[in-house]
Design an enzyme around this catalytic site. Structure first.
Site, PDB file in Angstrom:
ATOM      1  N   LYS A  10       0.877  -1.184   0.000  1.00 24.68           N
ATOM      2  CA  LYS A  10       0.000   0.000   0.000  1.00 24.68           C
ATOM      3  C   LYS A  10       0.905   1.222   0.000  1.00 24.68           C
ATOM      4  O   LYS A  10       1.415   1.635   1.034  1.00 24.68           O
ATOM      5  CB  LYS A  10      -0.854  -0.037   1.268  1.00 24.68           C
ATOM      6  CG  LYS A  10      -2.202   0.610   1.238  1.00 24.68           C
ATOM      7  CD  LYS A  10      -2.277   2.000   0.705  1.00 24.68           C
ATOM      8  CE  LYS A  10      -2.314   3.057   1.779  1.00 24.68           C
ATOM      9  NZ  LYS A  10      -1.919   4.379   1.312  1.00 24.68           N
ATOM     10  N   GLU A  46       8.338   1.603  11.607  1.00 23.79           N
ATOM     11  CA  GLU A  46       9.474   2.519  11.493  1.00 23.79           C
ATOM     12  C   GLU A  46       8.862   3.910  11.406  1.00 23.79           C
ATOM     13  O   GLU A  46       8.208   4.243  10.420  1.00 23.79           O
ATOM     14  CB  GLU A  46      10.295   2.139  10.253  1.00 23.79           C
ATOM     15  CG  GLU A  46      11.707   2.654  10.316  1.00 23.79           C
ATOM     16  CD  GLU A  46      11.820   4.022   9.710  1.00 23.79           C
ATOM     17  OE1 GLU A  46      11.552   5.011  10.432  1.00 23.79           O
ATOM     18  OE2 GLU A  46      12.164   4.091   8.520  1.00 23.79           O
ATOM     19  N   CYS A  84      13.350   9.932   7.570  1.00 24.36           N
ATOM     20  CA  CYS A  84      13.035   9.458   8.925  1.00 24.36           C
ATOM     21  C   CYS A  84      14.238   9.627   9.842  1.00 24.36           C
ATOM     22  O   CYS A  84      14.106   9.844  11.026  1.00 24.36           O
ATOM     23  CB  CYS A  84      12.593   8.011   8.880  1.00 24.36           C
ATOM     24  SG  CYS A  84      13.693   6.965   7.940  1.00 24.36           S
ATOM     25  N   GLU A  99       8.904  15.889  15.548  1.00 27.36           N
ATOM     26  CA  GLU A  99       9.488  15.716  14.218  1.00 27.36           C
ATOM     27  C   GLU A  99       8.889  16.755  13.264  1.00 27.36           C
ATOM     28  O   GLU A  99       7.675  16.932  13.218  1.00 27.36           O
ATOM     29  CB  GLU A  99       9.167  14.301  13.704  1.00 27.36           C
ATOM     30  CG  GLU A  99       9.794  14.012  12.361  1.00 27.36           C
ATOM     31  CD  GLU A  99       9.543  12.579  11.886  1.00 27.36           C
ATOM     32  OE1 GLU A  99       8.387  12.140  11.879  1.00 27.36           O
ATOM     33  OE2 GLU A  99      10.525  11.907  11.522  1.00 27.36           O
TER      34      GLU A  99
END
Ligand code: TXE
Length: 486
Positions: free
Chosen positions: A169, A244, A278, A379
């Site tokens: 996906k 993750e 990331c 973040e």
């Protein structure tokens, strides 16, 4: 979408526009898949797992992965081009990725026929015991928009080598490269249904992809809230999950560092990929004695960075990948200013001629930041660096670890003593010493704390897609006391 042996539009024939963030214009449309489509993809993957894929020997699985690697290398330019259009990331980076990604399929292809069980020196007289490793079944790979093929490959190569099948996906913001990639499986000779790709919105498709009883494992890369939703759904049917989830990684520069190398390391940590990584090194933790000198060097370096067309080899930073992300980044910059952080460069939308109508943000650095400010805790996933000074090594470690996250950390030092001692003290899945943003198919990757669970890459990742079976063979003619454990 690739479902089983066919290409399909969504069952309701609705479409999502994919916007090229450099031109800020739609350039492709992708099917808005429905729950029925997701269900069909899971069924196709399940049928392939029970049927033709189970008939392919581990050695032949390896050969198919080698063939896939060759096709990926042959199509590298085309696939990179799709990723540049969808994400606005530099062609130099995406093509570099694409030329490297075949290694994953070669490496795990080589491992496919080396998944060996064990014979146990069992402590039960007259018995023989062995273990085998078996594939799980259907694995859902849910991936974000920042590096669709890289982040998929970090899951797919290992799971296929282990004998599982997949439903991928992609992000609704960047699906095209995975759709094109799906074509290569047919060409390589994989049985239909081994790899399926469904496109559309996460929460809608997630209702099937994270709940369906045939799905045995979910491999997710994305943001915290998506990750939490996926893990919560998976818990209902006890599916195995890896997550993750990004980070707020510290990049620590000691007074004894080679400053010129460290400046480049800090830039690569936060401004490469326009900070949409990331593992972005978004917190520069710097010794107070070199703070002013180092920050000046950083500003001089960053001030020369060229924003513009990601296809131009002279460009250093492309746009932010999509409008919602642009809005999130700008909101966080404004919040940092309101919080009292000192914006010493950037802080605005990119507006040079080369930026055109693109979704650009200037490389931004905040000084005067304390680790409790929101800009140092959340973040940003954009080109925004916060600078935090320290006085002692202990304080550097304390600041580095004082975060919810733990994906990566780096230190810059010429002291062998620090290089040896510090990695043990840092709470992160990956540590770099005098380097940043280095990734290899050979090196395990994943986070601790809120950066997630599980590891990708390297030998151990294949175990993430295998179930251990423990077999006892009784060579004794009789069964001992049936009312007591044997
Ligand atoms: O990620 P999402 P988004 C961070 C970054 C960014 C934030 C949001 O801080 O600002 O996440 O980005 C699918 N069930 N990262 O919104 O939503 C979704 O469709 C099933 C960090 O793009 O997490 C997409 O395919 N699937 C990160 C994928 O999850 C669901 C990379 C990731 O999307 C779902 C990108 C659900 N309920 C953003 N909800 C990193 N770790 O590198 C969403 N999805």
């Amino acid at each position: 979408m690739r479902i089983g042996d066919s290409w399909k539009a969504g069952s309701t024939n609705e479409w999502i526009e994919s916007v090229n963030p450099y031109y800020n214009k739609p350039w492709a449309r992708i099917p808005r898949g429905t729950k029925e489509d997701a269900e069909a993809a899971v069924e196709a993957a399940h049928a392939a797992f029970k049927g033709p894929w189970a008939q392919v020997s581990p050695a032949d699985r390896g050969l198919l992965l080698y063939r896939l690697a060759e096709l990926m290398a042959e199509n590298a330019e085309y696939l990179a081009d799709l990723e540049v259009r969808d994400t606005g990331k530099l062609r130099a980076e995406m093509l570099g990725n694409l030329r490297y990604l075949p290694r994953w399929y070669q490496y795990y292809g080589g491992l496919a026929d080396k998944i060996e069980g064990t014979v146990t020196p069992i402590d039960k007289p007259g018995m023989f015991h062995y273990t085998t490793y078996e594939p799980l079944g259907v694995v859902t790979c849910i991936v974000p928009w920042n590096s669709p093929l890289l982040l998929t490959t970090m899951k797919l190569a290992a799971l296929l080598a282990a004998g599982n099948t997949a439903v991928i996906k992609p992000s609704e913001f960047a699906s095209t490269s995975l759709m094109a990639f799906a074509k290569l499986f047919e060409e390589a000779g994989f049985p239909a249904g081994v790899v399926n790709v469904v496109t559309g919105y996460g929460p809608e498709l997630g209702e099937v992809l994270t709940h369906h009883p045939h799905v045995k494992r979910i491999a997710f890369t994305g943001g915290d809230s998506g990750g939490r939703a996926v893990a919560t759904a998976a818990a209902q049917t006890f599916k195995r999950v890896s997550l993750e989830l990004g980070g707020k990684s510290p990049n620590i520069v000691f007074a004894d560092a080679n400053q010129d190398a460290a400046v480049k390391g800090v830039v690569s940590g936060i401004f490469a990929a326009t900070g949409q990584s990331c593992m972005a090194g978004s917190r520069l933790i710097i010794h107070r004695s070199i703070h002013d000198e180092f920050v000046q060097k950083l500003v001089d370096f960053v001030g020369t960075a060229t924003l513009g067309d990601p296809n131009d080899s002279e460009t250093n930073m492309g746009p932010v990948s999509n409008r919602p992300q642009l809005e999130r980044v700008m909101a966080k910059i404004e919040a940092a200013k309101a919080e009292g952080a000192n914006c010493i460069i950037g802080g605005k939308r990119g507006s040079t001629e080369a930026c055109g109508d693109g979704l650009f943000v200037e490389p931004t650095i905040f000084t005067g930041v304390t680790n409790d400010m929101t800009i140092a805790r959340e973040e940003v996933f954009g080109p925004v660096l916060t600078v935090i000074p320290f006085d002692t090594d202990e304080e550097a470690i304390e600041l580095a670890n004082d975060t919810l996250y733990g994906l990566a950390a780096a230190l810059w030092t010429t002291s062998i003593e620090r290089a040896v001692k510090m990695p043990k003290k840092l709470e992160a899945g990956t540590i770099w010493v005098n380097a940043y943003r280095v990734v290899s198919y050979l090196a395990p990757f994943g986070g601790v704390k809120a950066s997630g669970v599980g590891r990708e890459n390297g030998m151990e990742a294949i175990k993430e897609y295998l179930e251990t079976k423990s077999v006892f063979l009784n060579g004794n003619p009789d069964v001992a006391n049936p009312f007591v454990m044997g």
